[in-house]
Design a protein around this motif. Sequence first.
Motif: not given
Length: 141
Positions: A58-70
Amino acid sequence: MIIRAVETPEEKQLAYDVRTTVFVHEQNVPPEVEIDEFDGEAIHLIGYENDVPIAASRIRFIDNYGKLERICVLKNQRGNACGSEMIRTMENVIKKEGYKKAILNAQTHAIDFYQRLGYDVVSGEFMDAGIPHVTMTKELK
Protein backbone atom coordinates in the motif's frame (compact mmCIF):
# COMPACT_ATOMS: atom_id res chain seq x y z
CA MET A 1 4.19 -10.82 -12.15
CA ILE A 2 1.32 -8.51 -13.06
CA ILE A 3 0.75 -5.69 -10.57
CA ARG A 4 -2.52 -3.82 -10.46
CA ALA A 5 -4.07 -1.15 -8.28
CA VAL A 6 -6.88 -2.57 -6.15
CA GLU A 7 -10.25 -1.39 -7.47
CA THR A 8 -12.87 -3.63 -5.84
CA PRO A 9 -13.62 -4.85 -2.31
CA GLU A 10 -12.82 -8.38 -3.51
CA GLU A 11 -9.36 -7.33 -4.69
CA LYS A 12 -8.75 -5.49 -1.42
CA GLN A 13 -9.61 -8.67 0.46
CA LEU A 14 -7.12 -10.63 -1.69
CA ALA A 15 -4.43 -8.06 -0.80
CA TYR A 16 -5.37 -8.39 2.88
CA ASP A 17 -5.14 -12.17 2.57
CA VAL A 18 -1.55 -11.95 1.25
CA ARG A 19 -0.63 -9.47 3.99
CA THR A 20 -2.22 -11.68 6.65
CA THR A 21 -0.30 -14.72 5.44
CA VAL A 22 3.04 -12.90 5.53
CA PHE A 23 2.73 -10.55 8.48
CA VAL A 24 0.24 -12.24 10.82
CA HIS A 25 0.98 -15.93 10.23
CA GLU A 26 4.71 -15.79 9.40
CA GLN A 27 5.86 -12.82 11.46
CA ASN A 28 3.31 -12.93 14.29
CA VAL A 29 2.09 -9.36 13.85
CA PRO A 30 -1.27 -8.98 15.63
CA PRO A 31 -4.13 -8.81 13.09
CA GLU A 32 -5.40 -5.54 14.59
CA VAL A 33 -1.97 -3.98 13.98
CA GLU A 34 -1.64 -5.31 10.43
CA ILE A 35 -5.01 -4.14 9.12
CA ASP A 36 -5.25 -0.61 10.51
CA GLU A 37 -7.06 2.71 10.26
CA PHE A 38 -4.82 3.85 7.38
CA ASP A 39 -6.01 1.15 4.98
CA GLY A 40 -9.04 3.26 4.06
CA GLU A 41 -6.93 6.15 2.74
CA ALA A 42 -4.18 4.12 1.05
CA ILE A 43 -3.67 3.07 -2.55
CA HIS A 44 -3.41 -0.73 -2.50
CA LEU A 45 -1.49 -2.80 -5.04
CA ILE A 46 -1.66 -6.52 -5.62
CA GLY A 47 0.71 -8.71 -7.61
CA TYR A 48 -0.52 -11.76 -9.50
CA GLU A 49 1.29 -14.74 -10.96
CA ASN A 50 -0.97 -16.83 -13.22
CA ASP A 51 -4.01 -15.02 -11.76
CA VAL A 52 -3.00 -16.02 -8.21
CA PRO A 53 -2.31 -13.20 -5.71
CA ILE A 54 1.31 -13.48 -4.53
CA ALA A 55 2.28 -9.95 -3.42
CA ALA A 56 0.68 -6.88 -1.91
CA SER A 57 1.51 -3.37 -0.74
CA ARG A 58 0.00 0.00 0.00
CA ILE A 59 0.99 3.63 -0.54
CA ARG A 60 0.06 6.68 1.50
CA PHE A 61 1.07 10.30 1.03
CA ILE A 62 2.51 12.05 4.06
CA ASP A 63 4.06 15.52 3.95
CA ASN A 64 6.30 15.56 0.84
CA TYR A 65 6.67 11.79 0.63
CA GLY A 66 4.99 8.84 -0.95
CA LYS A 67 5.16 6.25 1.83
CA LEU A 68 5.66 2.63 0.84
CA GLU A 69 3.99 0.31 3.33
CA ARG A 70 2.97 -3.29 3.93
CA ILE A 71 5.18 -4.61 1.13
CA CYS A 72 5.06 -8.40 1.10
CA VAL A 73 5.56 -11.40 -1.16
CA LEU A 74 4.40 -14.93 -0.36
CA LYS A 75 7.23 -17.15 0.84
CA ASN A 76 7.15 -19.52 -2.14
CA GLN A 77 7.59 -16.57 -4.54
CA ARG A 78 10.50 -14.82 -2.83
CA GLY A 79 13.78 -14.64 -4.69
CA ASN A 80 12.04 -14.11 -8.05
CA ALA A 81 12.46 -10.28 -8.09
CA CYS A 82 8.78 -9.80 -7.15
CA GLY A 83 9.72 -7.46 -4.31
CA SER A 84 11.87 -5.27 -6.56
CA GLU A 85 9.13 -5.17 -9.17
CA MET A 86 6.58 -4.14 -6.53
CA ILE A 87 8.87 -1.33 -5.28
CA ARG A 88 9.42 0.01 -8.83
CA THR A 89 5.67 -0.01 -9.46
CA MET A 90 5.02 1.80 -6.17
CA GLU A 91 7.66 4.42 -7.06
CA ASN A 92 5.96 4.98 -10.43
CA VAL A 93 2.60 5.52 -8.71
CA ILE A 94 4.23 8.02 -6.33
CA LYS A 95 5.78 9.94 -9.24
CA LYS A 96 2.46 9.97 -11.14
CA GLU A 97 0.87 11.56 -8.07
CA GLY A 98 3.47 14.36 -8.29
CA TYR A 99 5.77 13.37 -5.43
CA LYS A 100 9.56 13.26 -5.80
CA LYS A 101 10.51 11.44 -2.59
CA ALA A 102 9.74 8.00 -1.20
CA ILE A 103 9.95 6.89 2.42
CA LEU A 104 9.50 3.51 4.08
CA ASN A 105 10.07 1.74 7.36
CA ALA A 106 12.16 -1.33 6.56
CA GLN A 107 12.55 -4.41 8.69
CA THR A 108 16.26 -4.47 9.53
CA HIS A 109 16.82 -7.81 7.78
CA ALA A 110 15.72 -6.09 4.52
CA ILE A 111 18.04 -3.05 4.69
CA ASP A 112 20.43 -4.43 2.05
CA PHE A 113 17.51 -5.16 -0.30
CA TYR A 114 16.29 -1.56 -0.10
CA GLN A 115 19.81 -0.14 -0.37
CA ARG A 116 20.27 -2.02 -3.65
CA LEU A 117 17.13 -0.19 -4.85
CA GLY A 118 18.60 3.21 -3.94
CA TYR A 119 17.20 3.77 -0.44
CA ASP A 120 19.26 5.32 2.37
CA VAL A 121 18.84 4.71 6.11
CA VAL A 122 17.82 7.96 7.83
CA SER A 123 16.97 6.77 11.35
CA GLY A 124 18.18 4.64 14.16
CA GLU A 125 16.62 1.27 14.82
CA PHE A 126 13.13 1.18 16.34
CA MET A 127 10.53 -1.47 17.07
CA ASP A 128 7.28 -1.72 15.11
CA ALA A 129 4.88 -4.61 15.81
CA GLY A 130 7.69 -6.27 17.78
CA ILE A 131 10.05 -6.24 14.76
CA PRO A 132 13.18 -4.04 14.47
CA HIS A 133 12.92 -1.40 11.72
CA VAL A 134 14.73 1.63 10.31
CA THR A 135 13.36 4.48 8.22
CA MET A 136 14.75 4.78 4.68
CA THR A 137 14.25 7.40 1.95
CA LYS A 138 14.94 7.83 -1.75
CA GLU A 139 14.83 10.75 -4.16
CA LEU A 140 12.77 9.64 -7.17
CA LYS A 141 13.93 10.65 -10.64
